[in-house]
Design a protein around this motif. Structure first.
Motif, PDB file in Angstrom:
ATOM      1  N   PHE A   2      -4.226  -4.373  -6.649  1.00  0.00           N
ATOM      2  CA  PHE A   2      -4.712  -3.498  -5.589  1.00  0.00           C
ATOM      3  C   PHE A   2      -4.439  -4.113  -4.219  1.00  0.00           C
ATOM      4  O   PHE A   2      -3.981  -3.427  -3.292  1.00  0.00           O
ATOM      5  N   MET A   3      -4.702  -5.406  -4.095  1.00  0.00           N
ATOM      6  CA  MET A   3      -4.436  -6.081  -2.824  1.00  0.00           C
ATOM      7  C   MET A   3      -2.942  -6.125  -2.526  1.00  0.00           C
ATOM      8  O   MET A   3      -2.509  -5.919  -1.383  1.00  0.00           O
ATOM      9  N   GLY A   4      -2.128  -6.402  -3.560  1.00  0.00           N
ATOM     10  CA  GLY A   4      -0.693  -6.472  -3.351  1.00  0.00           C
ATOM     11  C   GLY A   4      -0.093  -5.139  -2.946  1.00  0.00           C
ATOM     12  O   GLY A   4       0.729  -5.061  -2.019  1.00  0.00           O
ATOM     13  N   MET A   5      -0.491  -4.072  -3.644  1.00  0.00           N
ATOM     14  CA  MET A   5       0.021  -2.747  -3.314  1.00  0.00           C
ATOM     15  C   MET A   5      -0.496  -2.277  -1.957  1.00  0.00           C
ATOM     16  O   MET A   5       0.221  -1.599  -1.213  1.00  0.00           O
ATOM     17  N   TRP A   6      -1.723  -2.611  -1.646  1.00  0.00           N
ATOM     18  CA  TRP A   6      -2.293  -2.192  -0.367  1.00  0.00           C
ATOM     19  C   TRP A   6      -1.565  -2.849   0.798  1.00  0.00           C
ATOM     20  O   TRP A   6      -1.410  -2.248   1.873  1.00  0.00           O
ATOM     21  N   ASN A   7      -1.114  -4.078   0.606  1.00  0.00           N
ATOM     22  CA  ASN A   7      -0.450  -4.821   1.678  1.00  0.00           C
ATOM     23  C   ASN A   7       1.070  -4.716   1.628  1.00  0.00           C
ATOM     24  O   ASN A   7       1.748  -5.411   2.404  1.00  0.00           O
ATOM     25  N   SER A   8       1.628  -3.902   0.740  1.00  0.00           N
ATOM     26  CA  SER A   8       3.084  -3.769   0.651  1.00  0.00           C
ATOM     27  C   SER A   8       3.634  -3.224   1.960  1.00  0.00           C
ATOM     28  O   SER A   8       3.160  -2.213   2.478  1.00  0.00           O
ATOM     29  N   PHE A   9       4.647  -3.884   2.477  1.00  0.00           N
ATOM     30  CA  PHE A   9       5.156  -3.556   3.811  1.00  0.00           C
ATOM     31  C   PHE A   9       6.643  -3.190   3.812  1.00  0.00           C
ATOM     32  O   PHE A   9       7.024  -2.084   4.183  1.00  0.00           O
ATOM     33  N   LEU A  10       7.490  -4.102   3.369  1.00  0.00           N
ATOM     34  CA  LEU A  10       8.929  -3.907   3.519  1.00  0.00           C
ATOM     35  C   LEU A  10       9.503  -2.916   2.513  1.00  0.00           C
ATOM     36  O   LEU A  10      10.273  -2.014   2.881  1.00  0.00           O
ATOM     37  N   TRP A  11       9.139  -3.060   1.230  1.00  0.00           N
ATOM     38  CA  TRP A  11       9.739  -2.231   0.189  1.00  0.00           C
ATOM     39  C   TRP A  11       9.476  -0.737   0.393  1.00  0.00           C
ATOM     40  O   TRP A  11      10.398   0.071   0.228  1.00  0.00           O
ATOM     41  N   PRO A  12       8.267  -0.300   0.750  1.00  0.00           N
ATOM     42  CA  PRO A  12       8.078   1.131   1.008  1.00  0.00           C
ATOM     43  C   PRO A  12       8.955   1.669   2.125  1.00  0.00           C
ATOM     44  O   PRO A  12       9.413   2.812   2.068  1.00  0.00           O
TER      45      PRO A  12
END
Length: 276
Positions: free
Chosen positions: A204-214
Motif C-alpha cells: 500500500f505504501m509502495g503503490m501510494w508513493n509510486s511516481f515515475l512509472w505511472p
C-alpha cells in the motif's frame, strides 16, 4: 535498594536517547509540516525559518483549490488496492509450495528468485514497458500495477511464515479429504495473517508513493496517482515551496492513518518472519 535508582536512571537515559533519535528521524517530515504552515515565506533564506511564527492553513486551502485532490486520491486508492490484492494473492500462492512441498530443485528455484533481488528496478523498466504494451493494457491502471504484482521480497516473507506453520495442520486437512488449494486457503492463510498484513502495508505504501512509472504508462494526466500529480506543483510553482509542502503532507496523511491501524500486525509479521 541501590539498584533501583541505577535501574531507573539507566532506563530514563535509554528512553531519552530513543526519543531524541525518533525526533531526528522525523526531522524532515516535521520541517516539511512547518514549511506548509508558513505562507509567503522563503524557506531557503538565511537563517532558515524552521519553525512557523504563526499557524496558517492558507497553503492547504490554495493547493486544494488548485489541484483536483479528490480525483487524484481516488486514482491512488484504486491503484494501491489493486496492487495490495494482487501481491497478497500471488505472493502467498508462490510461497506456499516453496515452503511446504518437497520436490527436486525447490531450493535452487528459491535461490534464483532471491538472487534477482540484486537487479535494480530501473533495469527492468524497458522490459516492463514492452510487456505492458504487448498485453494491450497501456494507459490503464493495470499497466501501473502489473509489473509489481508480485515481488521476491514478499515471496521470501511469506515462505518464512509458511515454514513456521505446524505440519500437522496440513496432514489433518488431507485426512479430511481437503484439496491442497482448500488447505492453503482455509487452513494456512489464517495462521499467517500477520505476514499478510505486512505485505498489505508495504505494498500500500509502495503503490501510494509510486511516481515515475505511472507517468510513463498513463497517457491521461487525470489518471495520475497523487505522487505523480504533485509534479505539477513542482513544475509551475518551483518557488512556492509552501504549496509543494502542503500537497506532500496531504498525500502522506492516508499512509500515516493506515500504519497506525496496522502497526500491531506489522510488528508481529516482521518478528515472525525473522524467527522463521
Amino acid at each position: 535498594m541501590r539498584r533501583k535508582p541505577l535501574h531507573f536512571i539507566k532506563f530514563t537515559l535509554l528512553y531519552v536517547c530513543l526519543l531524541l533519535f525518533a525526533i531526528f528521524m522525523m526531522g524532515p517530515f516535521l520541517w516539511l509540516l512547518s514549511v506548509s504552515l508558513m505562507p509567503g515565506k522563503n524557506v531557503f533564506s538565511f537563517p532558515p525559518a524552521i519553525f512557523p511564527t504563526f499557524i496558517d492553513f492558507e497553503n492547504y486551502v490554495q493547493v486544494w483549490n488548485y489541484m483536483d485532490f479528490p480525483r487524484y486520491l481516488t486514482n491512488t486508492l484504486i491503484i494501491a488496492m489493486m496492487g495490495v490484492v494482487m501481491n497478497i494473492f500471488f505472493s502467498c500462492l508462490t510461497a506456499y509450495p516453496l515452503a511446504v512441498f518437497r520436490f527436486k530443485g525447490r531450493d535452487l528455484i528459491f535461490t534464483l528468485l532471491v538472487a534477482t533481488m540484486i537487479i535494480p528496478a530501473a533495469a527492468g523498466m524497458v522490459v516492463n514497458y514492452l510487456t505492458v504494451k504487448a498485453l494491450g493494457v497501456m494507459g490503464t491502471y493495470m499497466a501501473v500495477v502489473l509489473p509489481s504484482a508480485i515481488t521476491v521480497f514478499n515471496v521470501f516473507l511469506m515462505r518464512q511464515a509458511f515454514m513456521g506453520m505446524p505440519h500437522e495442520l496440513r496432514d489433518s486437512g488431507k485426512v479430511d479429504g481437503a484439496s491442497e488449494f482448500r488447505i492453503w486457503l482455509q487452513l494456512s492463510l489464517p495462521i499467517v495473517k500477520p505476514a499478510v498484513a505486512v505485505i498489505g502495508l508495504l505494498e500500500f505504501m509502495g503503490m501510494w508513493n509510486s511516481f515515475l512509472w505511472p507517468m510513463i504508462v498513463l497517457n491521461d494526466p487525470k489518471q495520475y496517482p497523487i505522487a505523480s500529480a504533485l509534479s505539477f506543483l513542482n513544475g509551475q510553482f518551483a518557488y512556492n515551496f509552501g504549496w509543494i509542502a502542503a500537497g506532500t503532507v496531504i498525500s502522506v496523511i492516508p499512509i500515516i492513518i493506515v500504519f497506525l491501524f496496522t502497526q500491531r500486525y506489522y510488528m508481529e509479521g516482521v518478528s515472525g518472519a525473522v524467527k522463521g
